[in-house]
Design an enzyme around this catalytic site. Sequence first.
Site, PDB file in Angstrom:
ATOM      1  N   GLY A   1       0.836  -1.199   0.000  1.00  0.00           N
ATOM      2  CA  GLY A   1       0.000   0.000   0.000  1.00  0.00           C
ATOM      3  C   GLY A   1       0.864   1.239   0.000  1.00  0.00           C
ATOM      4  O   GLY A   1       2.090   1.176   0.068  1.00  0.00           O
TER       5      GLY A   1
ATOM      6  N   GLY B   1       0.737   5.733   1.098  1.00  0.00           N
ATOM      7  CA  GLY B   1       0.036   6.833   1.743  1.00  0.00           C
ATOM      8  C   GLY B   1       0.818   8.117   1.607  1.00  0.00           C
ATOM      9  O   GLY B   1       1.717   8.230   0.767  1.00  0.00           O
TER      10      GLY B   1
ATOM     11  N   VAL C   1       4.645   1.058   1.298  1.00  0.00           N
ATOM     12  CA  VAL C   1       4.941  -0.068   2.189  1.00  0.00           C
ATOM     13  C   VAL C   1       5.030  -1.343   1.352  1.00  0.00           C
ATOM     14  O   VAL C   1       4.113  -1.666   0.593  1.00  0.00           O
ATOM     15  CB  VAL C   1       3.859  -0.238   3.271  1.00  0.00           C
ATOM     16  CG1 VAL C   1       4.235  -1.382   4.216  1.00  0.00           C
ATOM     17  CG2 VAL C   1       3.681   1.052   4.062  1.00  0.00           C
TER      18      VAL C   1
ATOM     19  N   LYS D   1       8.723   0.230   5.051  1.00  0.00           N
ATOM     20  CA  LYS D   1       8.160   1.532   4.688  1.00  0.00           C
ATOM     21  C   LYS D   1       9.254   2.404   4.098  1.00  0.00           C
ATOM     22  O   LYS D   1      10.283   2.657   4.741  1.00  0.00           O
ATOM     23  CB  LYS D   1       7.534   2.218   5.897  1.00  0.00           C
ATOM     24  CG  LYS D   1       6.877   3.544   5.526  1.00  0.00           C
ATOM     25  CD  LYS D   1       5.560   3.726   6.234  1.00  0.00           C
ATOM     26  CE  LYS D   1       4.588   4.534   5.404  1.00  0.00           C
ATOM     27  NZ  LYS D   1       3.252   4.575   5.961  1.00  0.00           N
TER      28      LYS D   1
ATOM     29  N   ASP E   1      -0.767   9.988  13.974  1.00  0.00           N
ATOM     30  CA  ASP E   1      -1.659   9.557  12.893  1.00  0.00           C
ATOM     31  C   ASP E   1      -2.308   8.217  13.235  1.00  0.00           C
ATOM     32  O   ASP E   1      -2.354   7.306  12.417  1.00  0.00           O
ATOM     33  CB  ASP E   1      -0.892   9.458  11.567  1.00  0.00           C
ATOM     34  CG  ASP E   1      -1.836   9.418  10.355  1.00  0.00           C
ATOM     35  OD1 ASP E   1      -2.995   9.872  10.490  1.00  0.00           O
ATOM     36  OD2 ASP E   1      -1.407   8.954   9.286  1.00  0.00           O
TER      37      ASP E   1
END
Length: 302
Positions: free
Chosen positions: A41, A43, A48, A62, A156
């Site tokens: 994924g 962001g 990642v 990451k 977060d």
Amino acid sequence: MPQPPAAATRPVTAAPRPPGQVSQQQSPARIGPYEVFQLLGEGGMGRVFLARSPGSRLVALKVIRPEYAEASNFRGRFRREAESARRVSGFFTPPVLDADADAPQPWLATAYVPAPSLHDVVRSFGVLPEPALRALGAGLAEALLAIHDTGIVHRDLKPGNVLVAEDGPRVIDFGISSAVDATQLTRTGAVMGTPGFMAPEQIVSSREAGPAADVFSLGCVLVFAATGRGPFGAGGTAEILYRAVHQQPQLDGVPQGLSPLIGSCLDKDPARRPPAASVLAALGAADPAALLTEGLREDLAR
């Protein structure tokens, strides 16, 4: 009447895309000593990857976006945060195994947890009943205790950064949010975070976001798990941020036994919020197995 803050001044992290929606061709063959398998994924902070260590251990790797790596002072901040993150030892946080602040794109490796995010659990299997909410809240509070004990503020905490494993929740993405947030603030005066899960002080001035900001986010996550929505409703970024700063949270649908505790976590004044240790004590003994609905059990088995 005060106007909502302008959306353009509040960049936010994007929700990760499921692996099936990301081309495998975007994955490099190797990052540092790790063999990369696929992109899990991406962001606002980076991408990642699922990777394997030289000792055949699966890791979540990451990799930070180039625009942060090129920013002044970022690498020093990232190095300090990564070193602190490696000292986090709580059960409800996957261990940070390795990091390289000097790589062309800095990266951080954590143990891989084969589990869906809380966001996906609620979307796929529905909202959580009170026993499951208590187990979730206890695990998240304990994770925050471990994170805060090393001097880190997550900044977060959201449903996408909570994995629901067979033996309880795991909080991920701690240890780099502060470095990215500080760099973003220095460059643009803006704040990293996710609308609907950010504390008022984080929205108004990120420099004031301490451990109490994570407790606020914990309250928001529990409202989402109980109702399928955040406590400040839906809509545009500016509207959601405005409600978080100026309006009371929507707690309709939250179990009555948890509403006072969650409401105290969502107090506008960080000094009036309970610390994570008090949240953990208020939740009492919780059974992680309460999180495992039949549908989630089957999903984890797959």
